[in-house]
Design an enzyme around this catalytic site. Structure first.
Site, mmCIF file in Angstrom:
data_model
loop_
_atom_site.group_PDB
_atom_site.id
_atom_site.type_symbol
_atom_site.label_atom_id
_atom_site.label_comp_id
_atom_site.label_asym_id
_atom_site.label_seq_id
_atom_site.Cartn_x
_atom_site.Cartn_y
_atom_site.Cartn_z
ATOM 1 N N CYS A 272 5.128 -8.789 -23.255
ATOM 2 C CA CYS A 272 4.760 -8.230 -22.036
ATOM 3 C C CYS A 272 5.922 -8.442 -21.062
ATOM 4 O O CYS A 272 5.827 -8.189 -19.835
ATOM 5 C CB CYS A 272 3.693 -9.254 -21.306
ATOM 6 S SG CYS A 272 4.388 -11.053 -21.234
ATOM 7 N N HIS B 267 0.744 -1.149 -0.096
ATOM 8 C CA HIS B 267 -0.020 0.103 0.086
ATOM 9 C C HIS B 267 0.920 1.243 0.083
ATOM 10 O O HIS B 267 0.517 2.238 -0.784
ATOM 11 C CB HIS B 267 -0.963 -0.162 1.259
ATOM 12 C CG HIS B 267 -2.153 -0.816 0.975
ATOM 13 N ND1 HIS B 267 -2.919 -1.349 2.035
ATOM 14 C CD2 HIS B 267 -2.511 -1.366 -0.258
ATOM 15 C CE1 HIS B 267 -3.979 -2.134 1.464
ATOM 16 N NE2 HIS B 267 -4.024 -2.253 0.283
#
Ligand code: PEP
Ligand code: MG
Length: 545
Positions: free
Chosen positions: A502, A193
């Protein structure tokens, strides 16, 4: 945490290496944030008084967090802080604290002894599987402990380069970043976070910092969260060059951000598909789905790391569902477990492999554990009923592997049908990241190909991905690498089979012209690279001044 003491850094040790969690450049002085002392040195009074003390501290923590919510404009911050409020309300957290108080402990002793979170935050920074929930719980735990013990958190000077093992989201938000500065963590993770908040606020951040010396309070430092290093006591010329790059960086990011909302289109109007790579569901928090064309790579390893045993079907399904719902009708490519190599999976990867990168990796490992593989395929097929899903196999080397997975998929479909469980259609693609697959691409019966340039470079050039001192040899534009990419793209163009890329090469504007010339029109990149990739695509074909 590596030792971060020592006086004068030797020239060669001035450079610390780290993984970029939030891009940017900052110059400042080092401020060491040492872990908070949580020893409960408060004597117990009566259980009744201690319960009141705990209640007051928890209410104060709640007020602190609510204040932070009110003053942070970014929606992702409010969302994360909301999680912390919910943790504070969690009855399973409080029950044992009350029990310990009833048994005679002080509120602080009871809190510190029962709110247990694993403090060993040393998940490798490039394997971002540290659970965000742990980091949030640790943050809440430390805040309430501080309030119970009457301690105040250290306040770093404005514009400092904070160095710590890890910090919690609320500690990050309490710091005034308006005068610059940055964050360098010896632990941490790109998908934590705090990393999300740093990206949202544009605070440069490195995680997994290692390898240098001389990291002391007050040392002048250059935090280079573009190249992934922290440089201490840099000489004047290096500082001046850094300043120039910092100015160029802020000009560039200001300009490229304008490209984020629109589709990726070249100067000649040709559309390029640009998706994002996701290493865990929290990577999507704060991201706007309409800014990308879909998810080109979900690294499902996050579900298998650290748990001790493979996740069950329900847990996998729920994680896949969340990503599909986020994508809101855009295609999502789930890569099946890419265990092994630098990502050993407890209980699945063999012990003491002599050379894990050439051992049981990717689809080989999954096929070695068909019972576990079947659970993942079942969860993916069920999730495919919710939106467009593609399944991609990692580290494919031989056409037999694709055939074996098709068989397994058929069996799983039959089983789901028998039990009247709904499922959807999936395209089955392969990663082209082993030179053998690129060289024999005609033999692979896949619905799409996605070039994994990170591994393709390592295996083609015999340069380990982890060897920082060999980085200069790992050239994405080496003729052998470009030759293999060209071969795969040409095969795709000839047969109509979609080819994308990717690996990290697709997120680096230096190579986009070249990839475009080879015929590539589909990329999947790290979310942080999305804006600059679209900006670079917009320059393709523009007449040179
Ligand atoms: C690659 O190898 O390029 C790739 C995208 O896979 P990973 O980085 O997860 O190995
Ligand atoms: Mg790979």
């Amino acid at each position: 945490m590596p030792k971060i003491g020592g006086r004068a850094a030797r020239a060669a040790e001035r450079h610390w290496r780290g993984v970029v969690a939030s891009e940017g450049l900052a110059a400042g002085t080092v401020f060491l944030l040492t872990p908070q002392e949580r020893t409960a040195d408060v004597a117990a009074t009566t259980p009744h008084k201690e319960r009141r003390r705990l209640k007051r501290a928890m209410e104060a923590a709640r007020r602190d967090i609510a204040r932070l919510i009110a003053k942070t404009p970014e929606p992702e911050s409010a969302h994360i802080l909301d999680i912390q409020l919910r943790i504070l309300e969690d009855k399973t957290l409080i029950g044992p604290v009350h029990a310990a108080i009833a048994a005679g402990a002080s509120a602080a002793q009871a809190w510190n002894a029962t709110v247990a979170v694993d403090d060993a935050v040393d998940a490798p920074a490039d394997a971002p599987y540290l659970t965000a929930r742990d980091s949030d719980t640790r943050d809440v735990r430390d805040r309430v402990a501080r309030l119970l013990l009457g301690r105040r958190p250290a306040v770093p000077p404005l514009g400092a380069i904070l160095v710590a093992e890890d910090i919690g989201p609320t500690r990050f938000l309490e710091i005034d970043w308006s005068h610059g500065g940055g964050l360098a963590l010896t632990g941490g993770s790109r998908s934590s976070h705090v990393a999300m908040l740093a990206r949202a606020k544009g605070v440069p951040m490195l995680v997994g910092l290692a390898g240098g010396a001389g990291l002391v309070d007050g040392a002048p430092a250059l935090l280079d969260a573009e190249r992934g290093e922290l440089v201490l006591d840099a000489p004047a010329a290096e500082r001046a060059a850094f300043e120039r790059r910092a100015i160029a960086f802020s000009e560039r990011t200001g300009q490229v951000a304008l490209y984020l909302p629109g589709p990726a289109v070249t100067a000649e109007g040709e559309r390029v598909w640009v998706g994002i790579n996701v290493a865990g569901p929290t990577d999507l928090d704060g991201l706007e789905p309409s800014h990308c064309d879909g998810v080109g790579l979900v690294r499902t390893e996050f579900l298998f790391q650290g748990a001790g045993r493979p996740p069950n079907e329900r847990r996998q399904f729920e994680a896949y569902e969340r990503i599909i719902q986020w994508a809101a009708g855009r295609p999502v490519t789930f890569r099946t477990l890419d265990g092994g190599g630098d990502k050993p999976i407890a209980g699945l990867s063999p012990e003491n492999e002599p050379d894990p990168f050439l051992g049981w990796r990717g689809v080989r490992l999954s096929l070695r554990h068909p019972a576990v593989f079947r659970v993942q395929l079942r969860a993916l097929l069920r999730a495919a009923a919710l939106g467009p899903v593609r399944v991609m196999l990692p580290m494919v080397t031989s056409p037999d592997e694709v055939a074996a997975v098709r068989d397994l998929l058929d069996k799983v479909r039959r089983d789901l049908k028998t039990h009247r469980i709904g499922f959807g259609k999936v395209a089955l693609g392969i990663m082209v990241e082993v030179p053998a697959a690129a060289l024999a691409i005609e033999d692979f019966d896949a619905d799409f190909y996605s070039i994994g340039s990170n591994d393709l470079i390592q295996y083609t050039l015999a340069v380990s991905r982890g060897a920082r001192d060999l980085e200069a040899l790992a050239r994405p534009d080496h003729p052998a690498v470009l030759g293999l990419i060209e071969r795969v793209v040409a095969h795709g163009l000839k047969t109509g089979c979609e080819v994308g890329l990717c690996g990290d090469m697709g997120g680096d504007p230096r190579y986009l012209d070249r990839l475009f010339d080879l015929g590539l029109r589909s990329l999947s990149v790290a979310p942080a690279a999305l804006a600059r990739v679209k900006a670079a695509i917009a320059r393709i074909g523009r007449p040179q001044p």
